[in-house]
Design a protein around this motif. Structure first.
Motif, PDB file in Angstrom:
ATOM      1  N   LYS A   1     -34.094 -64.303 -28.746  1.00 25.39           N
ATOM      2  CA  LYS A   1     -35.352 -63.703 -28.563  1.00 25.39           C
ATOM      3  C   LYS A   1     -36.385 -64.900 -28.880  1.00 25.39           C
ATOM      4  CE  LYS A   1     -38.289 -60.292 -30.636  1.00 25.39           C
ATOM      5  NZ  LYS A   1     -38.524 -59.471 -31.473  1.00 25.39           N
ATOM      6  N   SER A   2     -36.153 -65.535 -30.122  1.00 22.10           N
ATOM      7  CA  SER A   2     -37.201 -66.536 -30.591  1.00 22.10           C
ATOM      8  C   SER A   2     -36.649 -67.451 -31.349  1.00 22.10           C
ATOM      9  CB  SER A   2     -38.201 -65.890 -31.377  1.00 22.10           C
ATOM     10  OG  SER A   2     -37.680 -64.971 -32.656  1.00 22.10           O
ATOM     11  N   GLU A   3     -37.108 -68.640 -31.541  1.00 23.18           N
ATOM     12  CA  GLU A   3     -36.229 -69.787 -32.372  1.00 23.18           C
ATOM     13  C   GLU A   3     -37.603 -70.494 -33.067  1.00 23.18           C
ATOM     14  OE1 GLU A   3     -33.650 -73.791 -31.891  1.00 23.18           O
ATOM     15  OE2 GLU A   3     -33.971 -72.581 -30.179  1.00 23.18           O
ATOM     16  N   THR A   4     -37.484 -70.902 -34.246  1.00 18.51           N
ATOM     17  CA  THR A   4     -38.350 -71.653 -35.003  1.00 18.51           C
ATOM     18  C   THR A   4     -37.695 -72.802 -35.711  1.00 18.51           C
ATOM     19  OG1 THR A   4     -37.840 -70.449 -37.188  1.00 18.51           O
ATOM     20  CG2 THR A   4     -39.713 -69.600 -35.698  1.00 18.51           C
TER      21      THR A   4
ATOM     22  N   THR B   1     -31.154 -62.271 -37.450  1.00 16.96           N
ATOM     23  CA  THR B   1     -31.711 -63.659 -37.521  1.00 16.96           C
ATOM     24  C   THR B   1     -30.757 -64.336 -38.306  1.00 16.96           C
ATOM     25  OG1 THR B   1     -33.988 -62.683 -37.380  1.00 16.96           O
ATOM     26  CG2 THR B   1     -33.597 -64.779 -38.240  1.00 16.96           C
TER      27      THR B   1
END
Length: 76
Positions: free
Chosen positions: A10-13, A32
Motif C-alpha cells: 500500500k505504501s512505503e516510507t 505495517t
C-alpha cells in the motif's frame, strides 16, 4: 481449511512498509512492517495466520533480494 491469500504493498516510507491483505475479493486488512527491526503491527490488532504469512513472505523477500515485494499470494 483452505487458504486463499492476496497481499499488495500500500505504501512505503523510509521507516516502514504497509501492506493490504486478505481474501482476493476482500482485502480489508492492513499490516505495517518496521524496516529497522522487522517488527509488525496489524491495524486491527489480530495477529492471525493470514497476518503472519503476509509479513513472513514480505520479510523473506526483503532479506533475500533487498526488495519489498509489491504483491503476493498464497493458495493452500
Amino acid at each position: 481449511m483452505a487458504i486463499n491469500l492476496l497481499f499488495r504493498l500500500k505504501s512505503e516510507t523510509a521507516q516502514e512498509v504497509t501492506y493490504r491483505f486478505g481474501q482476493p475479493d476482500k482485502m480489508d486488512r492492513e499490516l505495517t512492517i518496521n524496516k529497522a527491526d522487522y517488527s509488525v503491527t496489524v491495524a486491527d490488532g489480530i495477529t492471525d495466520r493470514l497476518a503472519v504469512i503476509t509479513a513472513g513472505k514480505a520479510m523473506t523477500r526483503h532479506r533475500t533480494d533487498g526488495v519489498w515485494v509489491k504483491s503476493g499470494s498464497l493458495q493452500a
